[in-house]
Design an enzyme around this catalytic site. Structure first.
Site: not given
Ligand code: GLC
Length: 611
Positions: A275, A317
């Site tokens: 993430d 991500e």
């Molecule tokens: C990522 C997740 C999102 C979250 C963020 C903080 O972007 O997809 O949903 O708010 O990280 O963890």
């Protein structure tokens, strides 16, 4: 002579694991040692720290269940196992999908019917008490959220999924922890070692960084720092104030997070969604995203995974501009993630619908380099987050143009039912709502909305990558407005696309008289077709051909596939000869056609005949 670090690793392992461990270590030690040296070599005691880390990794390898070790060995023999066109992902919140982990397991037949081989369950570890950003504020990496089940349930779920040919993907939220995670609590209680797990700044230092930082949630959580009296300063919190960014300049943080991840891998998780990877390293005077050190960290993490659990995949991500995306695959010598979200492709698909012009998709395709071996894009249409238009700035040329797209989706300017987010340059809403199905009342409007829904999915299915469906899109689920009545969620409109799984619609999925049934059947047809086309494997080149009409997207995949997408309300007459084929083809408004490149025949027809 054997290095001390290898000796420490082997000392922890039973003799039958030595040969494989030694081989893997030999393959990755150079990059692992180099990256950790570059990140932490200047600190006293670095060599001893590294040896200690390898001893811990050895213990985790020794504890790795035999079935997972067997999986590691199979995948080492076939490192591109996830690049085939048989792969299909599905992403859902466990509670919204099946109530809890056991309920999610009970939905395996639904997944199998679609052809799913990879299930991403959004955060299910024990989150912060109270508001937790949908579980993205983790209070323990070693406990399942008790509302969703236990570690035993998780292990059972991973085993049942594996039996069904489905890999479980879990979020590894490595940029931050919850403010009630023991590390944060210990820091706030005065433990100096744990305080160093976080970035604690005085007001002026925070302001100096703030000058060049962006904001993720400018409305709901403005700024990047939170004043925490118990910490005697401003704590870095990129997202919500209760999500404290970890300080990766501290090697103890790297070791703690890496070993937490390997412990979870031993529970049977096969893919980690890393993430917010773009945010891991901070540098004054920058936006603190995509910093070179963030890549060094990921390369070191990947090397550890390749040594300790090589059957496991890492997925980046990083929701960033196209030019920054390929960096998350690393290089042949120093690989990073196996998978990376192709977020600008997703965004460009929706922008093309709004503009009735595919030029942004063509520009993104042109800016997307070929995939390195053993890597794949993650392609998608919607996810639990917003669509952020600003990441398309390089392709769009101006913010005004993107504001036009946002206006189309957010302000009811057309068929779409979206909600503005992040000050307006982002959109929330389900795929069906954004395609116009929610607002459609006539048969004709429903038909066109369904075509648009399938058009964007067709792009994700044939571009080249692992396509991931978002729960409910296969049933054309509409927006969920209930979040507005819940004070814990009302401020965050991403909840509009996070409705509970709709049983009534699921029961209708084979009813071809219903829009749900038509969406489901159309999607399954594309998925089946994709599976039969080796040229749709991730690594096969994808080229956006020059098309005479701006609304036409013509994607050539390998030697055999030509996929045509009409992003407009007009019927297009496509000259296939100009695209290297033969004849002409009429493409109805928002329709798509997957053709054999040379003969111009519909691949769908060929498939129907073959059945
Ligand atoms: C990522 C997740 C999102 C979250 C963020 C903080 O972007 O997809 O949903 O708010 O990280 O963890």
């Amino acid at each position: 002579m054997m290095s001390t670090s290898l000796r420490r690793l082997l000392d922890a392992l039973p003799a039958h694991q030595h040969a494989a461990a030694q081989q893997r270590f030999a393959r990755r030690q150079a990059v692992l040692g180099d990256r950790l040296q570059r990140l932490y070599g200047h600190l006293p005691g670095h060599a001893a720290w590294f040896d200690g880390l390898m001893a811990e990794v050895g213990q985790l390898m020794a504890a790795r269940p035999a079935t997972l070790q067997a999986l590691d060995a199979t995948r080492e023999d076939r490192p591109d196992w996830f690049c085939s066109p048989d792969m299909l992902g599905y992403s859902a919140y466990a509670d919204r999908f099946g109530g809890n982990l056991r309920g999610a397991a009970a939905r395996i037949p639904h997944l199998r019917e679609l052809g799913v081989t990879y299930l991403h369950l959004l955060p299910f570890l024990r989150p912060r008490a109270g508001e937790s950003d949908g579980g993205f504020a983790v209070a323990s990496f070693d406990e399942v959220d008790p509302r969703l089940g236990s570690m035993a349930d998780l292990e059972d779920l991973t085993a049942r999924l594996r039996e069904a040919g489905i890999s479980l993907c879990a979020d590894m939220i490595l940029n931050h922890v919850a403010d009630d995670h023991p590390w944060a609590q210990g820091a706030a209680a005065g433990d100096p070692g744990l305080r160093d797990f976080f970035h604690v700044l005085d007001r002026d230092a925070a302001a100096a960084y703030e000058r060049t930082l962006g904001q993720v949630f400018p409305e709901a959580a403005p700024g990047n720092f939170t004043h925490v009296p118990a910490m005697g300063g401003w704590v870095w919190s990129t997202f919500y104030p209760f999500q404290w960014d970890l300080n990766y300049a501290n090697p103890a943080v790297f070791a703690a997070v890496a070993t937490a991840m390997l412990r979870l891998a031993n529970r049977g998780i096969e893919v980690f969604r890393l993430d917010s990877t773009a945010f891991l390293w901070k540098r004054l005077g920058t936006d603190c995203m995509n910093q070179p050190e963030a890549h060094l960290l990921l390369q070191a993490l990947r090397a550890l995974v390749d040594i300790a659990a090589p059957g496991v995949l890492l997925k980046a991500e990083a929701i960033v501009p196209t030019r920054e995306l390929p960096g998350y695959f690393g290089s042949a010598d120093a690989p990073e993630c196996h998978l990376a979200y192709h977020s600008t492709l997703m965004t460009a698909g929706w922008a093309a619908l709004a503009e009735q012009d595919a030029s942004l998709v063509r520009a993104v395709a042109a800016a997307t380099p070929p995939l390195p071996p053993g890597a794949s894009w993650l392609t998608y249409v919607r996810c639990h987050d917003d669509i952020g238009w600003k990441h398309l700035l390089a392709e769009a040329g101006s913010l005004e143009r993107l504001a036009g797209v946002a206006h189309f989706y957010n302000d009811g300017a057309g068929y779409a039912d979206g909600v503005g987010f992040q000050g307006g340059l982002a959109t929330n809403g389900t795929a069906a709502a954004l395609s116009g199905l929610e607002a459609a009342t006539s048969d004709q409007a429903i038909e066109l909305a369904l075509r648009r829904l399938l058009l964007v999915h067709g792009l994700a299915l044939c571009f080249g990558g692992l396509p991931v469906l978002y729960m409910g899109d296969e049933l054309a689920m509409p927006n969920d407005h209930a979040y507005r009545d819940d004070p814990a969620r009302a401020h965050d409109s991403r909840w509009i696309q996070r409705a509970p799984f709709d049983e009534a619609r699921a029961a209708q999925r084979h009813d071809l008289a219903s829009p749900t049934g038509r969406a489901h059947a159309g999607l399954r047809r594309l998925i089946r077709l994709r599976r039969q086309l080796p040229d749709l494997a991730a690594g096969v080149p994808c080229t956006a051909l020059d098309a005479a009409d701006p609304a036409l997207l013509a994607l050539a995949r390998g030697e055999h596939v030509l996929a045509l997408f009409n992003f407009s309300a007009r019927t297009l007459v496509v000259d296939l000869q100009a695209l290297g084929g033969a004849g002409t083809l009429a493409l109805e408004p928002w329709d798509q056609a997957w053709l054999d490149r040379r003969s111009g025949r519909h691949l769908g027809d060929t498939m129907e005949e073959a059945r």
